[in-house]
Write an enzyme that holds these catalytic residues in place. Structure first.
Site, PDB file in Angstrom:
ATOM      1  N   SER A   1      -6.076   7.834  -3.081  1.00  0.00           N
ATOM      2  CA  SER A   1      -6.309   6.947  -1.934  1.00  0.00           C
ATOM      3  C   SER A   1      -6.066   7.624  -0.590  1.00  0.00           C
ATOM      4  O   SER A   1      -6.370   7.042   0.456  1.00  0.00           O
ATOM      5  CB  SER A   1      -5.436   5.698  -2.048  1.00  0.00           C
ATOM      6  OG  SER A   1      -4.065   6.033  -1.998  1.00  0.00           O
TER       7      SER A   1
ATOM      8  N   LYS B   1      -0.406  -2.439   0.528  1.00  0.00           N
ATOM      9  CA  LYS B   1      -0.644  -1.499   1.627  1.00  0.00           C
ATOM     10  C   LYS B   1      -0.772  -2.235   2.961  1.00  0.00           C
ATOM     11  O   LYS B   1      -0.284  -1.759   3.992  1.00  0.00           O
ATOM     12  CB  LYS B   1      -1.909  -0.692   1.341  1.00  0.00           C
ATOM     13  CG  LYS B   1      -1.758   0.267   0.168  1.00  0.00           C
ATOM     14  CD  LYS B   1      -3.065   0.969  -0.171  1.00  0.00           C
ATOM     15  CE  LYS B   1      -2.886   1.927  -1.344  1.00  0.00           C
ATOM     16  NZ  LYS B   1      -4.152   2.593  -1.737  1.00  0.00           N
TER      17      LYS B   1
END
Length: 801
Positions: free
Chosen positions: A709, A752
């Site tokens: 990511s 996140k």
């Protein structure tokens, strides 16, 4: 004809007597003129007196006793007439038969109870003409009946008498209560008349009426034929009785044999100190009678109980078998708790105990709704996964409370023995049932809610694979017949509501993961933590520390200080510990009567907890070229990370540091190679890449980092370093890149985003494919954040620069 004295057992009324029977030779030669026309009559019960025979009679009636005494003093002659109904105590003349026998009193025996027994000898048949008086005893006028003499050389009568003898001997053989001496007497009787009278008097015929019928018969031949007919009927009846008795005797003999052996066994067991065996068996039987269980379980129990009753208590097998049987009767088979199907109550209970977690709550309410409509439904198997401390385990207890079910919990962390799930065979020393069955037994119902905690931390070794054993437990199609090795009987687990918890579903066995319904339980926002602390944690610590409701008041700013400066987690476990410390200090001040503030604010929190433990991950504004803020997912929730890139003179060598995993190193390589292949995006001379060495570093090198990511974060950091330009402030990003420049979606979006909000990020750059994940998040989580969705690397570079 003379006979020696012999004995015959004969039943008269209710008495059994041994009586002598003699030939009455000359009794038929009485002179007609000597026979009295008027006779005192005694009523016989259950007896008929025949000529030439002797029978004992028990006399109990007052009038009968008076008759006997007077007759015995005179000529010892009386008439014996049978009464029709033996139950009548004071019969009248109409209650007596019209036929009787002239009798002579041979002997009178005085009895201890005041009654008397007389021995009567039958002499001549008579017919009662009329009764002259009934007081003090019966007196009757009689007419004597003709005597049929014994014919000489009658072949027919000889054959009939022979048949009578044979039948009589058979009856004696089939009748155990008749003495064998009677057979000897019958064989030696030669007179036809005496034979017929003797057998008629001695044999137990079907009814009194049969004897009266024989006594009425004048012709000897007719009487003999009638007796022959009666004897044949008697033999058929005796044979039938004998067959029945033989069948019953076999059963009784078997029962007596078993009773005898059991008595002997009981005595031996008592001598050997085995009496406890019987007590334990009786206790188990009593418990089993109250038990509701399937027939196949009852059969196994009975079989094992019989085996247990044969085991010596001093044997090691005794306690093994006893423990197994007790476990069988203590295990709930058909005992179920009734589900509370009040959906509003369930929703209220779940909301009271946990803040947020809407997906899980909605799934439980959906299950209850279907159960309410259908009436029966296999329980779902839910897997709650997410970071530690977000309330996954405690949620299981709350669900059990909402449903009204019993609660059980199994910690699977570090479990590596399959027998912990399936149990050990009871033949092994120290054998125990598996933890699944044992938890159900402790719950006391067959439909509890069981939380399988930390299912992602199950391991395997040479003792087996517990994850494989859990496949049967967590498969709704298989767990109706779950087999525990110790129990050794199939048990239905379909009524059990299993809820599993995990931090990382990636480590769960794929086949096991496929059987569960996965529900993500993400971390909490700072705002959510505030409400959790205010409504749940502080009241809990007040109660735990013996404080009153007004003793501990923490202001909103004080709670925010604890959340931001002293915790860094997705859950609230550390927050709970810090509030507990504040509560302890408050309790100490109250106990010592020290001065304390009315409420605890940010300043008082710092005084109690000391210097801040964590410095908030505030986005530092991407203050220099080559520094970019990324977003990462950890087991503790979301976090921000900084990717730093520096250039130096060299030959185009790429170096990565910061304890990066292979996937993250590959992301750096892909980012560098993409920019090297597409320098026009940066308006750079392609030769620049071969003259510079690139160093990519991710701070906090002690912490391992991996995953794809950070792809767009690395490409932006490298581009920023080569262009010597800073990217926009307030930006964080996450996404995977390909060699063709596409930006792919990644996971952990909610965590996140929470990390970005905590760090003060204003804009988040994501793959366009992650837009659906953002829309699933409640608006409160994304309030104050801007999202920029990109398809490829060119979109990213254009936006951030």
């Amino acid at each position: 004809m003379k006979f020696s004295e012999y004995f015959l057992q004969h039943t008269v009324a209710d008495d059994v007597n041994i009586i002598p029977v003699m030939s009455m030779e000359g009794s038929d030669d009485l002179i007609e003129s000597d026979l009295p026309e008027t006779l005192p009559v005694i009523a016989l019960r259950n007896a008929v007196l025949f000529p030439e025979t002797i029978i004992p009679i028990t006399v109990g009636r007052e009038k009968s006793i008076k008759l006997v005494r007077e007759a015995y003093k005179k000529d010892k002659i009386l008439g014996a007439v049978s009464q029709k109904d033996a139950k009548l105590e004071n019969p009248k003349p109409e209650d007596l038969y019209e036929i009787g026998t002239l009798a002579k009193i041979i002997k009178v025996i005085e009895m201890p109870d005041g009654g008397i027994t007389i021995i009567l000898q039958g002499m001549r048949r008579f017919k009662v003409v009329e009764y002259l008086s009934s007081d003090p005893y019966f007196l009757a006028q009689v007419k004597y009946l003709a005597i049929d003499k014994n014919p000489k050389n009658s072949k027919e009568l000889e054959a009939i008498s022979g048949s009578i003898k044979d039948l009589a001997l058979q009856i004696i053989k089939l009748s155990p209560h008749l003495p064998q001496e009677a057979a000897f007497a019958i064989k030696n009787i030669e007179g036809y008349s005496f034979l017929v009278n003797f057998i008629s008097s001695s044999m137990e015929l079907e009814s009194m009426l049969d004897k009266i019928t024989l006594l009425r018969e004048d012709k000897l031949k007719s009487r003999a034929l009638k007796l022959l007919e009666i004897l044949n009927r008697q033999i058929d009846l005796l044979k039938l009785k004998d067959d029945i008795q033989q069948k019953v005797r076999v059963e009784i003999d078997q029962q007596q044999r078993e009773y005898y052996l059991n008595s002997q066994l009981k005595t031996i067991q008592e001598e050997l100190g085995m009496s406890n065996n019987t007590q334990d068996a009786a206790e188990l039987k009593q418990l089993a009678q109250k038990k509701e269980w399937p027939e196949y379980v009852e059969e196994v129990f009975e079989k094992e109980l019989q085996r247990f009753e044969r085991v010596n208590p001093n044997s090691p097998d005794y306690n093994i078998q006893l423990s197994y049987l007790r476990f069988l009767v203590e295990l709930p088979w058909d005992e179920q708790s009734k589900d509370n199907l009040d959906l509003k109550h369930a929703q209220k209970t779940l909301d009271q105990d946990h803040f947020g977690l809407e997906k899980v709550k909605d799934r439980i309410i959906e299950h209850l709704a279907v159960l309410k409509l259908k009436g029966d439904l296999k329980s779902p198997i839910l897997c709650l996964y997410g970071p530690p401390g977000v309330g996954k385990t405690s949620l299981g207890k709350s669900i059990a409370k909402a449903l009204g079910r019993k609660y059980g919990r199994l910690s699977l962390g570090g479990l590596h023995d399959e027998s912990e799930i399936r149990g050990h065979r009871k033949t092994y020393i120290g054998a125990m049932p598996g933890r699944i069955i044992n938890t159900i037994k402790k719950a006391g119902t067959s439909n509890p809610l069981i939380v399988l905690d930390e299912i992602d931390k199950v391991s395997s070794d040479f003792r087996g694979d517990p994850a494989s054993a859990l496949l049967e437990v967590l498969d709704p199609e298989q767990n109706t017949t779950f087999h525990d090795n110790y129990l050794d009987i199939d048990y239905d687990l379909s009524k059990v509501l299993f809820i599993t918890t995990a931090n990382n579903i990636g480590t769960i066995h794929p086949a096991l993961r496929d059987r569960m319904e996965l529900i993500n339980v993400s971390g909490y926002l700072a705002e959510e933590k505030y409400y959790i602390a205010k409504d749940h944690l502080i009241p809990k610590q007040i109660e735990a520390h013996g404080l009153k409701k007004g003793d501990l008041k923490i202001t909103k700013r004080g709670i925010d200080t604890v959340i931001n400066d002293y915790t860094r987690e997705s859950g609230v476990r550390e927050l709970d510990r810090q509030i507990a410390k504040v509560a302890r200090i408050t309790a100490k001040r109250i106990a010592l009567d020290e001065k304390r503030p009315a409420s605890i604010g940010s300043k008082e929190v710092r005084e109690i907890l000391g210097l801040p433990t964590y410095t908030p991950d505030i986005q530092k504004g991407n203050e220099a070229p080559g520094v970019v803020t990324g977003l990462a997912w950890t087991q503790n929730g979301g976090d921000i990370l900084f990717v730093e890139c520096s250039l130096s003179q060299g030959k185009g060598v790429l170096t990565t540091t910061g304890n990066l995993g292979d996937v993250m190193k590959e992301s750096a390589t892909i980012a560098y190679q993409y920019l090297k292949a597409n320098p026009n995006y940066l308006d750079l001379n392609p030769t620049e890449f071969s003259k510079k060495d690139i160093h990519v570093h991710v701070p906090e090198g002690a912490i391992p980092k991996d995953g794809p990511s950070a792809g767009i974060t690395m490409i932006c950091a490298i581009a920023s370093a080569f262009m010597k330009r800073k990217i926009k402030s307030g930006i964080a990003m996450t996404g995977e890149i390909t060699l063709r420049g596409r930006v792919l979606p990644v996971g952990g979006i909610k965590e996140k985003i929470l990390a970005a909000k905590r760090a003060g990020i204003k804009t988040v750059v994501l793959s366009v494919d992650n837009e659906k994940d953002v829309k699933e998040i409640k608006e409160i989580y994304v309030k104050g954040l801007n999202f920029h969705y990109v398809n490829n690397v060119s979109d990213v570079l254009e936006f951030v620069f």
